[in-house]
Structure formats: structure tokens, C-alpha cells
Design a protein around this motif. Sequence first.
Motif, PDB file in Angstrom:
ATOM      1  N   LEU A 126     -59.048 -17.445  21.351  1.00  0.00           N
ATOM      2  CA  LEU A 126     -59.086 -18.817  20.822  1.00  0.00           C
ATOM      3  C   LEU A 126     -59.424 -18.817  19.325  1.00  0.00           C
ATOM      4  CD1 LEU A 126     -60.880 -20.610  23.810  1.00  0.00           C
ATOM      5  CD2 LEU A 126     -58.455 -20.732  23.176  1.00  0.00           C
ATOM      6  N   LEU A 127     -60.338 -17.914  18.948  1.00  0.00           N
ATOM      7  CA  LEU A 127     -60.695 -17.795  17.526  1.00  0.00           C
ATOM      8  C   LEU A 127     -59.455 -17.408  16.720  1.00  0.00           C
ATOM      9  CD1 LEU A 127     -63.180 -17.522  15.430  1.00  0.00           C
ATOM     10  CD2 LEU A 127     -62.932 -15.086  15.809  1.00  0.00           C
ATOM     11  N   THR A 128     -58.718 -16.438  17.241  1.00  0.00           N
ATOM     12  CA  THR A 128     -57.525 -15.955  16.540  1.00  0.00           C
ATOM     13  C   THR A 128     -56.470 -17.062  16.420  1.00  0.00           C
ATOM     14  OG1 THR A 128     -58.035 -13.785  17.450  1.00  0.00           O
ATOM     15  CG2 THR A 128     -55.834 -14.056  16.526  1.00  0.00           C
ATOM     16  N   ASN A 129     -56.306 -17.859  17.484  1.00  0.00           N
ATOM     17  CA  ASN A 129     -55.377 -19.004  17.407  1.00  0.00           C
ATOM     18  C   ASN A 129     -55.780 -19.941  16.279  1.00  0.00           C
ATOM     19  OD1 ASN A 129     -53.856 -18.226  19.534  1.00  0.00           O
ATOM     20  ND2 ASN A 129     -54.809 -19.604  21.040  1.00  0.00           N
ATOM     21  N   THR A 130     -57.098 -20.094  16.104  1.00  0.00           N
ATOM     22  CA  THR A 130     -57.574 -21.040  15.091  1.00  0.00           C
ATOM     23  C   THR A 130     -57.326 -20.501  13.687  1.00  0.00           C
ATOM     24  OG1 THR A 130     -59.251 -21.585  16.698  1.00  0.00           O
ATOM     25  CG2 THR A 130     -59.478 -22.588  14.547  1.00  0.00           C
ATOM     26  N   CYS A 131     -57.432 -19.182  13.522  1.00  0.00           N
ATOM     27  CA  CYS A 131     -57.054 -18.591  12.218  1.00  0.00           C
ATOM     28  C   CYS A 131     -55.632 -19.062  11.902  1.00  0.00           C
ATOM     29  CB  CYS A 131     -57.034 -17.062  12.265  1.00  0.00           C
ATOM     30  SG  CYS A 131     -58.565 -16.266  12.750  1.00  0.00           S
ATOM     31  N   ASN A 132     -54.747 -18.913  12.896  1.00  0.00           N
ATOM     32  CA  ASN A 132     -53.339 -19.264  12.671  1.00  0.00           C
ATOM     33  C   ASN A 132     -53.146 -20.768  12.499  1.00  0.00           C
ATOM     34  OD1 ASN A 132     -52.360 -16.630  12.662  1.00  0.00           O
ATOM     35  ND2 ASN A 132     -52.397 -16.559  14.906  1.00  0.00           N
ATOM     36  N   ASN A 133     -53.928 -21.576  13.246  1.00  0.00           N
ATOM     37  CA  ASN A 133     -53.810 -23.030  13.067  1.00  0.00           C
ATOM     38  C   ASN A 133     -54.149 -23.429  11.643  1.00  0.00           C
ATOM     39  OD1 ASN A 133     -52.928 -23.576  15.611  1.00  0.00           O
ATOM     40  ND2 ASN A 133     -54.976 -23.947  16.462  1.00  0.00           N
ATOM     41  N   CYS A 134     -55.163 -22.769  11.082  1.00  0.00           N
ATOM     42  CA  CYS A 134     -55.529 -23.114   9.703  1.00  0.00           C
ATOM     43  C   CYS A 134     -54.437 -22.619   8.746  1.00  0.00           C
ATOM     44  CB  CYS A 134     -56.878 -22.538   9.317  1.00  0.00           C
ATOM     45  SG  CYS A 134     -57.536 -23.315   7.832  1.00  0.00           S
ATOM     46  N   HIS A 135     -53.867 -21.466   9.046  1.00  0.00           N
ATOM     47  CA  HIS A 135     -52.777 -20.979   8.187  1.00  0.00           C
ATOM     48  C   HIS A 135     -51.601 -21.959   8.217  1.00  0.00           C
ATOM     49  CE1 HIS A 135     -54.388 -16.583   8.363  1.00  0.00           C
ATOM     50  NE2 HIS A 135     -55.101 -17.382   7.602  1.00  0.00           N
ATOM     51  N   ILE A 136     -51.340 -22.536   9.405  1.00  0.00           N
ATOM     52  CA  ILE A 136     -50.251 -23.518   9.503  1.00  0.00           C
ATOM     53  C   ILE A 136     -50.616 -24.767   8.694  1.00  0.00           C
ATOM     54  CG2 ILE A 136     -49.012 -25.066  11.104  1.00  0.00           C
ATOM     55  CD1 ILE A 136     -49.349 -22.743  13.222  1.00  0.00           C
ATOM     56  N   THR A 137     -51.860 -25.257   8.918  1.00  0.00           N
ATOM     57  CA  THR A 137     -52.320 -26.460   8.205  1.00  0.00           C
ATOM     58  C   THR A 137     -52.257 -26.283   6.694  1.00  0.00           C
ATOM     59  OG1 THR A 137     -53.892 -26.762  10.006  1.00  0.00           O
ATOM     60  CG2 THR A 137     -54.274 -28.087   8.053  1.00  0.00           C
ATOM     61  N   THR A 138     -52.550 -25.062   6.230  1.00  0.00           N
ATOM     62  CA  THR A 138     -52.632 -24.847   4.778  1.00  0.00           C
ATOM     63  C   THR A 138     -51.335 -24.237   4.215  1.00  0.00           C
ATOM     64  OG1 THR A 138     -53.699 -22.705   5.150  1.00  0.00           O
ATOM     65  CG2 THR A 138     -55.158 -24.592   4.808  1.00  0.00           C
ATOM     66  N   HIS A 139     -50.250 -24.372   4.986  1.00  0.00           N
ATOM     67  CA  HIS A 139     -48.918 -23.895   4.552  1.00  0.00           C
ATOM     68  C   HIS A 139     -48.886 -22.384   4.314  1.00  0.00           C
ATOM     69  CE1 HIS A 139     -48.176 -28.139   4.225  1.00  0.00           C
ATOM     70  NE2 HIS A 139     -49.177 -28.241   3.373  1.00  0.00           N
ATOM     71  N   GLU A 141     -48.288 -20.384   7.096  1.00  0.00           N
ATOM     72  CA  GLU A 141     -47.900 -20.069   8.481  1.00  0.00           C
ATOM     73  C   GLU A 141     -47.279 -18.671   8.588  1.00  0.00           C
ATOM     74  OE1 GLU A 141     -46.497 -22.382   6.542  1.00  0.00           O
ATOM     75  OE2 GLU A 141     -44.503 -21.499   6.295  1.00  0.00           O
ATOM     76  N   PHE A 142     -46.863 -18.107   7.436  1.00  0.00           N
ATOM     77  CA  PHE A 142     -46.268 -16.754   7.451  1.00  0.00           C
ATOM     78  C   PHE A 142     -47.339 -15.676   7.567  1.00  0.00           C
ATOM     79  CE2 PHE A 142     -46.648 -18.682   3.284  1.00  0.00           C
ATOM     80  CZ  PHE A 142     -47.516 -17.807   2.638  1.00  0.00           C
ATOM     81  N   ASN A 143     -48.620 -16.044   7.426  1.00  0.00           N
ATOM     82  CA  ASN A 143     -49.713 -15.103   7.645  1.00  0.00           C
ATOM     83  C   ASN A 143     -50.150 -15.226   9.100  1.00  0.00           C
ATOM     84  OD1 ASN A 143     -50.401 -13.611   5.299  1.00  0.00           O
ATOM     85  ND2 ASN A 143     -51.161 -15.490   4.354  1.00  0.00           N
ATOM     86  N   VAL A 144     -49.613 -14.387   9.940  1.00  0.00           N
ATOM     87  CA  VAL A 144     -49.871 -14.512  11.373  1.00  0.00           C
ATOM     88  C   VAL A 144     -50.871 -13.450  11.821  1.00  0.00           C
ATOM     89  CG1 VAL A 144     -48.853 -14.567  13.679  1.00  0.00           C
ATOM     90  CG2 VAL A 144     -47.559 -15.438  11.711  1.00  0.00           C
ATOM     91  N   ILE A 145     -51.959 -13.912  12.426  1.00  0.00           N
ATOM     92  CA  ILE A 145     -53.022 -13.013  12.873  1.00  0.00           C
ATOM     93  C   ILE A 145     -52.867 -12.811  14.377  1.00  0.00           C
ATOM     94  CG2 ILE A 145     -55.532 -12.683  12.944  1.00  0.00           C
ATOM     95  CD1 ILE A 145     -54.269 -12.892  10.097  1.00  0.00           C
ATOM     96  N   LYS A 146     -53.092 -11.592  14.825  1.00  0.00           N
ATOM     97  CA  LYS A 146     -53.006 -11.332  16.270  1.00  0.00           C
ATOM     98  C   LYS A 146     -54.172 -10.445  16.700  1.00  0.00           C
ATOM     99  CE  LYS A 146     -50.088  -7.274  15.869  1.00  0.00           C
ATOM    100  NZ  LYS A 146     -49.179  -6.408  16.564  1.00  0.00           N
ATOM    101  N   ILE A 147     -54.308 -10.323  18.021  1.00  0.00           N
ATOM    102  CA  ILE A 147     -55.338  -9.433  18.544  1.00  0.00           C
ATOM    103  C   ILE A 147     -54.917  -8.004  18.195  1.00  0.00           C
ATOM    104  CG2 ILE A 147     -56.356  -8.542  20.687  1.00  0.00           C
ATOM    105  CD1 ILE A 147     -56.250 -11.403  21.758  1.00  0.00           C
ATOM    106  N   PRO A 148     -55.820  -7.214  17.605  1.00  0.00           N
ATOM    107  CA  PRO A 148     -55.424  -5.873  17.171  1.00  0.00           C
ATOM    108  C   PRO A 148     -54.909  -5.037  18.345  1.00  0.00           C
ATOM    109  CG  PRO A 148     -57.636  -6.379  16.407  1.00  0.00           C
ATOM    110  CD  PRO A 148     -57.234  -7.479  17.313  1.00  0.00           C
ATOM    111  N   THR A 149     -53.902  -4.244  18.061  1.00  0.00           N
ATOM    112  CA  THR A 149     -53.313  -3.430  19.120  1.00  0.00           C
ATOM    113  C   THR A 149     -53.526  -1.941  18.873  1.00  0.00           C
ATOM    114  OG1 THR A 149     -51.258  -3.691  17.901  1.00  0.00           O
ATOM    115  CG2 THR A 149     -51.518  -5.007  19.905  1.00  0.00           C
ATOM    116  N   MET A 150     -53.940  -1.608  17.663  1.00  0.00           N
ATOM    117  CA  MET A 150     -54.087  -0.192  17.351  1.00  0.00           C
ATOM    118  C   MET A 150     -55.361  -0.013  16.515  1.00  0.00           C
ATOM    119  SD  MET A 150     -51.526   2.150  15.231  1.00  0.00           S
ATOM    120  CE  MET A 150     -50.063   1.201  15.627  1.00  0.00           C
ATOM    121  N   PRO A 151     -56.291   0.834  16.959  1.00  0.00           N
ATOM    122  CA  PRO A 151     -57.506   1.010  16.143  1.00  0.00           C
ATOM    123  C   PRO A 151     -57.133   1.459  14.731  1.00  0.00           C
ATOM    124  CG  PRO A 151     -57.722   2.114  18.259  1.00  0.00           C
ATOM    125  CD  PRO A 151     -56.295   1.674  18.152  1.00  0.00           C
TER     126      PRO A 151
END
Length: 162
Positions: A126-139, A141-151
Motif C-alpha cells: 500500500l505504501l508503494t502504491n502511494t509513492c506512485n499515486n503521488c508521482h501521478i498527482t505530481t505529473h 507518472e513515468f517514475n514507477v516504484i515497485k516491490i523490489p525483486t532483486m537484492p
Amino acid sequence: MKSLLLVLSLLLLISCGQQHDVASGLQAKADSLQQKTVHSYKPGLGEFMLGIQVHHAKLWYAGQAQNWKLAQFEIEEIKEALNDIREFNAERPEVKSISMLEPFIGSVEASIKEESTTKFITQFGLLTNTCNNCHITTHHEFNVIKIPTMPSFPNQDFSVHR
Ligand code: HEC
């Protein structure tokens, strides 16, 4: 008597002169400090975000390793960075959207206190979704954060040692 007066007025003159020296010295110092402040380095929003990105990833690996002390440390680092953004990037209109992250930071913290991996995973998502929601709000949206998959930090051990 005359010579005493002469000595006194000479002393007065000298001390006035010294005071003037001190005052102009202080003024010069103040001027140079002001110069330094004007030219001093101030991190931008993007730089704070890079830091947040690192702490976001480390928070995930700490949670996965059930290293709750490290997880708490990483979330504190994110909170500090958000406060720094408020202080150093106050002129950026995006700052007013920071508060949208706070409830989710609170929920991640609660899962850390409970030492619950299941809750941590949900709240981290949910925290990660909110990072992206703020990126969308602040234009951004091309900075997409995800749950890390590789250490990504081969020089850090996330497991609990004591
Ligand atoms: C206040 C809204 C807001 C929130 C909340 C937010 N960001 Fe950002 N983020 C931005 C803005 C605006 C930028 C573009 C900054 C710039 O101008 O350089 C950005 C940029 C970034 C970048 C790109 C930096 C780069 O140079 O590659 C990353 C990575 C990033 N954010 C990660 C995160 C993560 C992780 C979170 C959540 C923990 C988060 N952000 C939460 C607004 C936000």
C-alpha cells in the motif's frame, strides 16, 4: 590636569577606533557567511527521492529478513527525508502532497511493531502504491516504484545478528 585629560581623550579615541574595527570585522564576517549561505549546496527533490528509493528497498529486505530493528531504522530514514523535503524544498508545489504518504508509513510502522510479516507485506504494498499515486498527482507518472525483486545491496547483510 591638562595632561590627564589629554590621556583620557586619547584612550577614548583609541577605544572608539577599536570598536569600529570590531564592528567592521563582524560586518565582514556576516557578509562572507551570507555569501556562503547563498552558494551552499541544497539537495533537490529528486535527490531526496533517490535516498527514499534506497530506504524503500532496504525496508523491504529488512522486513523479509524479519529484521524489525533495521526495518524501523529504514522507515525513520524515509520520515526524515520527507521532513527534509518540507524544509529544503518548501517552494515546490509537490510538497503539499507528501502528507498522503503518512498514514501508510504509520501502518507499515504498526506491522513492524507487531513483527508481523503478513501485515508488513500488505502495508508495504500500500505504501508503494502511494509513492506512485503521488508521482501521478505530481505529473511524474513515468517514475514507477515497485516491490523490489532483486537484492541490490551486495555489501549489506539484512539478517538479524543479535
Ligand atoms: C509528494 C509526492 C511524492 C511522494 C509521496 C513520493 N514521491 Fe517520489 N517523486 C516525486 C516527484 C515530484 C519526483 C520528481 C522529482 C524531481 O523533480 O526531480 C519524484 C521522483 C522520484 C524518483 C526518481 C528519482 C530519480 O532521479 O530517479 C524516485 C525513485 C522516487 N520518486 C521514489 C519514491 C518512493 C520510493 C516513494 C515512496 C516511498 C516516493 N517517491 C514518494 C513526488 C513524490
